[in-house]
Design a protein around this motif. Structure first.
Motif, PDB file in Angstrom:
ATOM      1  N   GLY A  43      23.058  81.894 -50.480  1.00 47.04           N
ATOM      2  CA  GLY A  43      21.905  82.837 -50.465  1.00 47.04           C
ATOM      3  C   GLY A  43      22.466  84.196 -50.929  1.00 47.04           C
ATOM      4  N   PRO A  44      22.647  84.159 -52.239  1.00 47.85           N
ATOM      5  CA  PRO A  44      23.309  85.539 -52.949  1.00 47.85           C
ATOM      6  C   PRO A  44      22.339  86.632 -52.877  1.00 47.85           C
ATOM      7  N   HIS A  45      22.911  87.922 -52.783  1.00 47.28           N
ATOM      8  CA  HIS A  45      21.782  89.051 -52.698  1.00 47.28           C
ATOM      9  C   HIS A  45      21.545  89.429 -54.255  1.00 47.28           C
ATOM     10  N   THR A  46      22.545  89.350 -55.036  1.00 48.68           N
ATOM     11  CA  THR A  46      22.555  89.637 -56.469  1.00 48.68           C
ATOM     12  C   THR A  46      23.676  88.808 -57.375  1.00 48.68           C
ATOM     13  N   LEU A  47      23.242  88.599 -58.724  1.00 49.61           N
ATOM     14  CA  LEU A  47      24.180  87.904 -59.433  1.00 49.61           C
ATOM     15  C   LEU A  47      25.049  88.801 -60.443  1.00 49.61           C
ATOM     16  N   LEU A  48      26.172  88.331 -60.354  1.00 47.99           N
ATOM     17  CA  LEU A  48      27.236  89.302 -61.363  1.00 47.99           C
ATOM     18  C   LEU A  48      27.498  88.329 -62.694  1.00 47.99           C
ATOM     19  N   LEU A  49      26.886  89.061 -63.687  1.00 50.22           N
ATOM     20  CA  LEU A  49      26.972  88.436 -65.085  1.00 50.22           C
ATOM     21  C   LEU A  49      28.037  88.880 -65.934  1.00 50.22           C
ATOM     22  N   ALA A  50      28.515  87.814 -66.483  1.00 50.60           N
ATOM     23  CA  ALA A  50      29.711  87.877 -67.337  1.00 50.60           C
ATOM     24  C   ALA A  50      29.400  87.253 -68.796  1.00 50.60           C
ATOM     25  N   ARG A  51      30.528  87.941 -69.681  1.00 53.08           N
ATOM     26  CA  ARG A  51      30.539  87.309 -70.929  1.00 53.08           C
ATOM     27  C   ARG A  51      32.068  87.135 -71.187  1.00 53.08           C
ATOM     28  N   TYR A  52      32.573  86.091 -72.526  1.00 54.77           N
ATOM     29  CA  TYR A  52      33.763  86.230 -72.380  1.00 54.77           C
ATOM     30  C   TYR A  52      34.137  87.096 -73.812  1.00 54.77           C
ATOM     31  N   ASP A  53      35.305  87.845 -73.788  1.00 55.31           N
ATOM     32  CA  ASP A  53      35.417  88.860 -74.852  1.00 55.31           C
ATOM     33  C   ASP A  53      36.222  88.151 -75.965  1.00 55.31           C
ATOM     34  N   GLU A  54      36.590  88.866 -77.209  1.00 59.82           N
ATOM     35  CA  GLU A  54      37.154  88.318 -78.118  1.00 59.82           C
ATOM     36  C   GLU A  54      38.415  87.457 -77.555  1.00 59.82           C
ATOM     37  N   ALA A  55      39.066  88.067 -76.787  1.00 64.58           N
ATOM     38  CA  ALA A  55      40.590  87.468 -76.483  1.00 64.58           C
ATOM     39  C   ALA A  55      40.269  86.318 -75.359  1.00 64.58           C
ATOM     40  N   GLY A  56      39.106  85.894 -74.942  1.00 63.93           N
ATOM     41  CA  GLY A  56      38.729  84.703 -74.151  1.00 63.93           C
ATOM     42  C   GLY A  56      38.449  85.116 -72.653  1.00 63.93           C
ATOM     43  N   ASP A  57      38.754  86.446 -72.492  1.00 65.07           N
ATOM     44  CA  ASP A  57      38.713  86.926 -71.005  1.00 65.07           C
ATOM     45  C   ASP A  57      37.380  86.952 -70.498  1.00 65.07           C
ATOM     46  N   LEU A  58      36.890  86.768 -69.241  1.00 65.09           N
ATOM     47  CA  LEU A  58      35.439  86.619 -68.612  1.00 65.09           C
ATOM     48  C   LEU A  58      35.518  88.160 -68.252  1.00 65.09           C
ATOM     49  N   ARG A  59      34.610  88.748 -68.572  1.00 59.93           N
ATOM     50  CA  ARG A  59      34.315  90.317 -68.441  1.00 59.93           C
ATOM     51  C   ARG A  59      32.981  90.512 -67.800  1.00 59.93           C
ATOM     52  N   LEU A  60      33.013  91.186 -66.579  1.00 61.37           N
ATOM     53  CA  LEU A  60      31.769  91.684 -66.075  1.00 61.37           C
ATOM     54  C   LEU A  60      30.908  92.449 -66.804  1.00 61.37           C
ATOM     55  N   ILE A  61      29.600  92.306 -66.989  1.00 58.37           N
ATOM     56  CA  ILE A  61      28.782  92.960 -67.725  1.00 58.37           C
ATOM     57  C   ILE A  61      27.745  93.618 -67.228  1.00 58.37           C
TER      58      ILE A  61
END
Length: 87
Positions: A43-61
């Motif tokens: 039952g999440p309160h909010t979602l944390l959204l992310a993208r992969y950067d150029e190095a392939g690391d997942l970054r919170l956006i």
């Protein structure tokens, strides 16, 4: 699960608080993934959204606004913890 993030930016110069001289809007859209949640997974309160950067690391956006009770129930039924083989 993927989602589309839309961010609106409003820029302007004003000679006073009632009369805008310049008004400009822009929109940015980007693909992202649900990288985490606040609250509990069922039952999440909010979602944390992310993208992969150029190095392939997942970054919170971004973080969503607080989810409605209906959205919390719906997402809680569909979200699941990652397994040991997840990066």
């Amino acid at each position: 699960m993927s989602c589309t993030i839309r961010s609106s930016h409003l820029a302007g110069e004003y000679c006073n608080s009632r009369t805008p001289i310049l008004h400009q809007c822009s929109h940015t859209t980007a693909e992202g993934v649900v990288g985490g949640v606040t609250g509990v997974l069922t039952g999440p309160h909010t979602l944390l959204l992310a993208r992969y950067d150029e190095a392939g690391d997942l970054r919170l956006i971004a973080r969503t606004t607080r989810l409605t009770a209906e959205a919390r129930r719906d997402l809680g039924a569909r979200l699941h913890p990652v397994g040991p083989d997840h990066p």
